[in-house]
Write a protein that holds these residues in place. Structure first.
Motif, short mmCIF file in Angstrom:
data_model
loop_
_atom_site.label_atom_id
_atom_site.label_comp_id
_atom_site.label_asym_id
_atom_site.label_seq_id
_atom_site.Cartn_x
_atom_site.Cartn_y
_atom_site.Cartn_z
N LYS A 1 73.97 71.07 -45.82
CA LYS A 1 75.06 70.56 -46.68
C LYS A 1 74.72 69.43 -47.49
CE LYS A 1 78.59 71.11 -42.99
NZ LYS A 1 79.77 70.43 -42.49
N VAL A 2 75.11 69.33 -48.61
CA VAL A 2 74.71 68.39 -49.58
C VAL A 2 75.91 67.67 -49.88
CG1 VAL A 2 73.74 67.98 -51.87
CG2 VAL A 2 72.85 69.87 -50.45
N LYS A 3 75.92 66.27 -49.98
CA LYS A 3 77.10 65.54 -50.47
C LYS A 3 76.89 65.28 -51.96
CE LYS A 3 79.80 61.46 -49.22
NZ LYS A 3 79.86 60.45 -48.14
N MET A 4 78.01 66.02 -52.60
CA MET A 4 78.08 65.75 -54.09
C MET A 4 78.39 64.36 -54.44
SD MET A 4 79.47 69.67 -54.98
CE MET A 4 81.07 69.05 -54.63
N ALA A 5 78.07 64.09 -55.94
CA ALA A 5 78.45 62.70 -56.47
C ALA A 5 79.74 62.29 -56.27
CB ALA A 5 78.03 62.91 -57.97
N ASN A 6 80.91 63.53 -56.31
CA ASN A 6 82.10 63.12 -56.08
C ASN A 6 82.62 62.94 -54.90
OD1 ASN A 6 82.24 65.50 -54.97
ND2 ASN A 6 83.65 66.31 -56.65
N ARG B 1 82.34 64.97 -52.16
CA ARG B 1 82.88 66.25 -51.44
C ARG B 1 81.42 66.79 -50.95
NH1 ARG B 1 85.75 69.74 -55.52
NH2 ARG B 1 85.17 71.21 -53.98
N TRP B 2 81.53 67.39 -49.76
CA TRP B 2 80.51 68.29 -49.15
C TRP B 2 80.30 69.68 -49.84
CZ3 TRP B 2 76.54 66.05 -46.48
CH2 TRP B 2 76.86 64.78 -46.06
N PHE B 3 79.09 70.01 -50.11
CA PHE B 3 78.84 71.51 -50.56
C PHE B 3 78.21 72.05 -49.63
CE2 PHE B 3 76.11 74.48 -52.80
CZ PHE B 3 77.14 75.28 -53.34
N ASP B 4 78.55 73.27 -49.00
CA ASP B 4 77.77 74.01 -47.89
C ASP B 4 76.82 74.91 -48.49
OD1 ASP B 4 78.59 72.93 -45.78
OD2 ASP B 4 80.49 74.00 -45.58
N THR B 5 75.47 74.94 -48.34
CA THR B 5 74.79 76.12 -48.96
C THR B 5 74.27 76.99 -47.97
OG1 THR B 5 72.85 74.65 -48.10
CG2 THR B 5 73.77 74.08 -50.49
#
Length: 112
Positions: A29-34, A36-40
């Protein structure tokens, strides 16, 4: 106790030397600048390693566990689903030797 990451690396080297192409399924998981979390990566329960034999193109999936590791429920569901396909090799491996035996067919491809 052996780290699963080390076992994965040992398996990748041994399986590559035995005439296969092997990949590690990277997830996270990566926390985006906004905020929100993005699951890879891959779906829950997908095995750690996968690839194919050069000799016949048969695909394999390897779930890596150390000597004390146990499958999670999502991993058990994946295993149950994929074992229905006789053209696919699947197994839980705790060492490079386990993985080479699995891929070379020294068991039924349905370990653990």
């Amino acid at each position: 106790m052996t780290l699963e990451h080390k076992i994965q690396n040992d398996i990748r080297v041994a399986v590559s030397k035995s005439g296969c192409t092997i990949f590690r399924g990277n997830v996270g998981k990566v926390k985006m600048a906004n905020g929100r979390w993005f699951d890879t990566g891959l779906p829950a329960g997908f095995p750690d390693l996968f690839g194919f034999r050069h000799s016949d193109g048969k695909i394999f999936f390897i779930e890596v566990k150390n000597e004390n590791g146990r499958l999670r429920d999502d991993q058990k569901r994946f295993a149950a689903m994929i074992k229905r396909y006789p053209a696919v090799i699947y197994g839980v491996c705790r060492s490079a030797e386990d993985a080479v035996r699995l891929i070379e067919g020294d068991n039924d491809g349905k370990s653990d």
